[in-house]
Design a protein around this motif. Structure first.
Motif, PDB file in Angstrom:
ATOM      1  N   MET A   1       0.839  -1.203   0.000  1.00 54.89           N
ATOM      2  CA  MET A   1       0.000   0.000   0.000  1.00 54.89           C
ATOM      3  C   MET A   1       0.869   1.247   0.000  1.00 54.89           C
ATOM      4  SD  MET A   1      -3.321  -0.636   2.432  1.00 54.89           S
ATOM      5  CE  MET A   1      -2.395  -0.930   3.944  1.00 54.89           C
ATOM      6  N   LYS A   2       0.283   2.342  -0.444  1.00 50.13           N
ATOM      7  CA  LYS A   2       0.977   3.620  -0.412  1.00 50.13           C
ATOM      8  C   LYS A   2       0.402   4.486   0.700  1.00 50.13           C
ATOM      9  CE  LYS A   2       2.380   7.649  -3.105  1.00 50.13           C
ATOM     10  NZ  LYS A   2       2.358   8.339  -4.422  1.00 50.13           N
ATOM     11  N   PHE A   3       1.292   4.969   1.557  1.00 47.02           N
ATOM     12  CA  PHE A   3       0.921   5.795   2.698  1.00 47.02           C
ATOM     13  C   PHE A   3       1.528   7.186   2.548  1.00 47.02           C
ATOM     14  CE2 PHE A   3       0.718   1.487   4.159  1.00 47.02           C
ATOM     15  CZ  PHE A   3      -0.283   1.427   5.119  1.00 47.02           C
ATOM     16  N   THR A   4       0.755   8.209   2.859  1.00 42.62           N
ATOM     17  CA  THR A   4       1.283   9.564   3.006  1.00 42.62           C
ATOM     18  C   THR A   4       1.200   9.924   4.480  1.00 42.62           C
ATOM     19  OG1 THR A   4       0.601  10.247   0.789  1.00 42.62           O
ATOM     20  CG2 THR A   4       1.004  11.991   2.405  1.00 42.62           C
ATOM     21  N   VAL A   5       2.325  10.315   5.061  1.00 41.08           N
ATOM     22  CA  VAL A   5       2.372  10.644   6.486  1.00 41.08           C
ATOM     23  C   VAL A   5       2.631  12.140   6.627  1.00 41.08           C
ATOM     24  CG1 VAL A   5       3.462  10.172   8.711  1.00 41.08           C
ATOM     25  CG2 VAL A   5       3.282   8.345   6.994  1.00 41.08           C
TER      26      VAL A   5
ATOM     27  N   GLU B   1       9.277   4.865   9.462  1.00 40.68           N
ATOM     28  CA  GLU B   1      10.238   3.767   9.533  1.00 40.68           C
ATOM     29  C   GLU B   1       9.541   2.420   9.642  1.00 40.68           C
ATOM     30  OE1 GLU B   1      12.652   4.760  12.857  1.00 40.68           O
ATOM     31  OE2 GLU B   1      13.878   6.234  11.761  1.00 40.68           O
ATOM     32  N   ARG B   2       8.510   2.353  10.466  1.00 38.72           N
ATOM     33  CA  ARG B   2       7.794   1.085  10.659  1.00 38.72           C
ATOM     34  C   ARG B   2       7.082   0.640   9.386  1.00 38.72           C
ATOM     35  NH1 ARG B   2       6.880  -1.073  15.625  1.00 38.72           N
ATOM     36  NH2 ARG B   2       7.868   0.011  17.387  1.00 38.72           N
ATOM     37  N   LEU B   3       6.428   1.562   8.720  1.00 39.67           N
ATOM     38  CA  LEU B   3       5.701   1.206   7.502  1.00 39.67           C
ATOM     39  C   LEU B   3       6.656   0.792   6.384  1.00 39.67           C
ATOM     40  CD1 LEU B   3       2.939   3.965   7.538  1.00 39.67           C
ATOM     41  CD2 LEU B   3       2.628   1.518   8.003  1.00 39.67           C
ATOM     42  N   ARG B   4       7.783   1.494   6.280  1.00 39.14           N
ATOM     43  CA  ARG B   4       8.766   1.108   5.268  1.00 39.14           C
ATOM     44  C   ARG B   4       9.366  -0.253   5.568  1.00 39.14           C
ATOM     45  NH1 ARG B   4      11.788   6.962   4.236  1.00 39.14           N
ATOM     46  NH2 ARG B   4      10.327   7.684   2.600  1.00 39.14           N
ATOM     47  N   ALA B   5       9.604  -0.527   6.849  1.00 37.29           N
ATOM     48  CA  ALA B   5      10.151  -1.825   7.233  1.00 37.29           C
ATOM     49  C   ALA B   5       9.181  -2.949   6.890  1.00 37.29           C
ATOM     50  CB  ALA B   5      10.464  -1.839   8.721  1.00 37.29           C
ATOM     51  N   ALA B   6       7.873  -2.638   6.856  1.00 40.75           N
ATOM     52  CA  ALA B   6       6.860  -3.628   6.498  1.00 40.75           C
ATOM     53  C   ALA B   6       6.685  -3.749   4.986  1.00 40.75           C
ATOM     54  CB  ALA B   6       5.524  -3.269   7.156  1.00 40.75           C
ATOM     55  N   GLY B   7       7.475  -2.986   4.230  1.00 41.82           N
ATOM     56  CA  GLY B   7       7.455  -3.113   2.780  1.00 41.82           C
ATOM     57  C   GLY B   7       6.528  -2.164   2.046  1.00 41.82           C
ATOM     58  N   HIS B   8       5.990  -1.167   2.745  1.00 42.91           N
ATOM     59  CA  HIS B   8       5.048  -0.243   2.116  1.00 42.91           C
ATOM     60  C   HIS B   8       5.776   0.923   1.443  1.00 42.91           C
ATOM     61  CE1 HIS B   8       1.632  -2.298   3.854  1.00 42.91           C
ATOM     62  NE2 HIS B   8       2.150  -2.192   5.062  1.00 42.91           N
ATOM     63  N   ASP B   9       5.083   1.549   0.517  1.00 39.38           N
ATOM     64  CA  ASP B   9       5.540   2.781  -0.135  1.00 39.38           C
ATOM     65  C   ASP B   9       5.067   3.941   0.734  1.00 39.38           C
ATOM     66  OD1 ASP B   9       6.207   4.870  -1.791  1.00 39.38           O
ATOM     67  OD2 ASP B   9       4.773   4.375  -3.374  1.00 39.38           O
ATOM     68  N   VAL B  10       6.001   4.714   1.288  1.00 34.99           N
ATOM     69  CA  VAL B  10       5.647   5.750   2.255  1.00 34.99           C
ATOM     70  C   VAL B  10       6.209   7.101   1.829  1.00 34.99           C
ATOM     71  CG1 VAL B  10       5.671   6.433   4.690  1.00 34.99           C
ATOM     72  CG2 VAL B  10       5.780   4.007   4.076  1.00 34.99           C
ATOM     73  N   VAL B  11       5.344   8.123   1.833  1.00 35.68           N
ATOM     74  CA  VAL B  11       5.754   9.492   1.513  1.00 35.68           C
ATOM     75  C   VAL B  11       5.635  10.341   2.772  1.00 35.68           C
ATOM     76  CG1 VAL B  11       5.281  11.549   0.124  1.00 35.68           C
ATOM     77  CG2 VAL B  11       4.945   9.255  -0.862  1.00 35.68           C
ATOM     78  N   PRO B  12       6.765  10.732   3.399  1.00 35.06           N
ATOM     79  CA  PRO B  12       6.696  11.649   4.537  1.00 35.06           C
ATOM     80  C   PRO B  12       6.501  13.072   4.031  1.00 35.06           C
ATOM     81  CG  PRO B  12       8.964  10.982   4.165  1.00 35.06           C
ATOM     82  CD  PRO B  12       8.137  10.269   3.135  1.00 35.06           C
ATOM     83  N   ALA B  13       5.588  13.801   4.643  1.00 32.17           N
ATOM     84  CA  ALA B  13       5.281  15.156   4.189  1.00 32.17           C
ATOM     85  C   ALA B  13       5.268  16.108   5.376  1.00 32.17           C
ATOM     86  CB  ALA B  13       3.932  15.186   3.479  1.00 32.17           C
ATOM     87  N   SER B  14       5.808  17.300   5.164  1.00 32.97           N
ATOM     88  CA  SER B  14       5.859  18.316   6.217  1.00 32.97           C
ATOM     89  C   SER B  14       6.149  19.655   5.566  1.00 32.97           C
ATOM     90  CB  SER B  14       6.944  17.973   7.236  1.00 32.97           C
ATOM     91  OG  SER B  14       8.221  18.000   6.623  1.00 32.97           O
TER      92      SER B  14
ATOM     93  N   ALA C   1      -3.247   2.168  10.827  1.00 28.74           N
ATOM     94  CA  ALA C   1      -3.247   2.605   9.430  1.00 28.74           C
ATOM     95  C   ALA C   1      -3.159   1.439   8.460  1.00 28.74           C
ATOM     96  CB  ALA C   1      -2.081   3.568   9.201  1.00 28.74           C
ATOM     97  N   SER C   2      -2.586   0.336   8.907  1.00 31.91           N
ATOM     98  CA  SER C   2      -2.406  -0.836   8.041  1.00 31.91           C
ATOM     99  C   SER C   2      -3.633  -1.736   8.016  1.00 31.91           C
ATOM    100  CB  SER C   2      -1.200  -1.653   8.524  1.00 31.91           C
ATOM    101  OG  SER C   2      -0.022  -0.878   8.516  1.00 31.91           O
ATOM    102  N   GLU C   3      -4.554  -1.490   8.931  1.00 26.67           N
ATOM    103  CA  GLU C   3      -5.759  -2.310   9.028  1.00 26.67           C
ATOM    104  C   GLU C   3      -6.939  -1.612   8.362  1.00 26.67           C
ATOM    105  OE1 GLU C   3      -4.479  -4.296  13.341  1.00 26.67           O
ATOM    106  OE2 GLU C   3      -6.050  -2.760  13.246  1.00 26.67           O
ATOM    107  N   ARG C   4      -8.090  -2.259   8.395  1.00 26.79           N
ATOM    108  CA  ARG C   4      -9.305  -1.666   7.856  1.00 26.79           C
ATOM    109  C   ARG C   4      -9.705  -0.465   8.708  1.00 26.79           C
ATOM    110  NH1 ARG C   4     -12.319  -4.888   4.461  1.00 26.79           N
ATOM    111  NH2 ARG C   4     -14.253  -3.915   5.172  1.00 26.79           N
ATOM    112  N   PRO C   5     -10.322   0.559   8.111  1.00 24.48           N
ATOM    113  CA  PRO C   5     -10.755   1.723   8.894  1.00 24.48           C
ATOM    114  C   PRO C   5     -11.661   1.325  10.057  1.00 24.48           C
ATOM    115  CG  PRO C   5     -10.930   2.177   6.542  1.00 24.48           C
ATOM    116  CD  PRO C   5     -10.611   0.710   6.674  1.00 24.48           C
ATOM    117  N   LEU C   6     -11.429   1.958  11.188  1.00 21.30           N
ATOM    118  CA  LEU C   6     -12.223   1.661  12.387  1.00 21.30           C
ATOM    119  C   LEU C   6     -13.609   2.297  12.329  1.00 21.30           C
ATOM    120  CD1 LEU C   6      -9.511   2.382  15.121  1.00 21.30           C
ATOM    121  CD2 LEU C   6     -10.425   0.127  14.530  1.00 21.30           C
ATOM    122  N   HIS C   7     -13.718   3.415  11.629  1.00 21.33           N
ATOM    123  CA  HIS C   7     -14.921   4.252  11.708  1.00 21.33           C
ATOM    124  C   HIS C   7     -15.230   4.539  13.174  1.00 21.33           C
ATOM    125  CE1 HIS C   7     -15.804   3.968   7.421  1.00 21.33           C
ATOM    126  NE2 HIS C   7     -15.535   2.689   7.502  1.00 21.33           N
TER     127      HIS C   7
END
Length: 246
Positions: free
Chosen positions: A1-5, A18-31, A172-178
């Motif tokens: 999955m692709k995550f924007t943080v 770091e955790r999401l990348r270690a799990a193999g995800h595509d992660v874009v840090p933004a600030s 964030a890696s699971e289904r939305p909680l709502h």
């Protein structure tokens, strides 16, 4: 999955990335340092392009009434951008008990943030955490006068930032909680005692005096900042964490 943080360069954001990348995800840090401004909306379209999940860890630069405008403006901008980009999950980090402390501007601001998220069309998760171990020194500094630190006996159940980051990444890696997931540290400690524990481990000539009128947390009554019954408890104890710090 692709995550924007968003807030991906901060205390929690860096560890979530770091955790999401270690799990193999595509992660874009933004600030702000990467050209993304949640108040003006600049850069949001760019960093949300193709994102499956956005994690919002941005924070107000102040804890006063201006924080309300920060969270309302940033959430409205981000909600619109997330919907336009087709984001499938929006995650924010909030505070345990935030809806039970209306006398504090910052806590009311976090309630406003949660409300906007709930009313937006994007599926969402809210992770509410207790206070961070890393902020205890700052809390002590707020009420330090010479060699005296005045602290109320407000019950807290603090937790390590690393445990907060782990919980945010998992949500964030699971289904939305709502809905809301509460997380907290393993121990309830009155704030004045937390101060004594800290200064015993890191003596600097100061001592703690219990003063239930001192500081921001003096405005909090009861145990609303401790874990509710449904909370997930983190494993790290404050005394163990203190021993591991430089």
């Amino acid at each position: 999955m692709k995550f924007t943080v968003l807030g991906g360069r901060g205390l929690i954001g860096t560890q979530v990335v770091e955790r999401l990348r270690a799990a193999g995800h595509d992660v874009v840090p933004a600030s702000l340092s990467t050209g993304v401004d949640v108040i003006s909306g600049e850069g949001l379209e760019r960093v949300l392009a193709g994102a499956d999940v956005v994690i919002n860890l941005t924070n107000s630069p102040a804890f006063d009434e201006s924080s309300i405008d920060f969270f309302e403006t940033s959430m409205n901008n981000l909600g619109a951008a997330a919907e336009a980009a087709g984001v499938r999950h929006h995650v924010i980090l909030s505070i345990v008990g935030t809806d039970q402390v209306p006398q504090l501007d910052y806590y009311r601001a976090k309630v406003a943030q949660e409300t906007i998220l709930k009313n937006a069309p994007t599926p969402y998760s809210i992770v509410r955490a207790t206070q961070f171990f890393e902020f205890v020194e700052a809390v002590l500094s707020w009420t330090t006068d010479g060699d005296t630190v005045r602290l109320p006996s407000t019950p807290l159940q603090p937790m390590a930032a690393a445990d907060v980051a782990a919980a945010v990444a998992r949500a964030a890696s699971e289904r939305p909680l709502h809905g809301i997931r509460n997380i907290a540290g393993p121990d309830v400690v009155p704030l004045d005692e937390l101060g004594r524990i800290t200064l015993a481990a890191r003596p600097d000539g100061r001592h703690v005096v219990t003063d239930d009128r001192a500081g921001m947390f003096a405005m909090v009554t009861g145990d609303v900042l401790t874990a509710p019954e449904d909370a997930d408890l983190a494993p790290t104890h404050y005394t163990d964490w203190l021993q591991q710090q430089p």
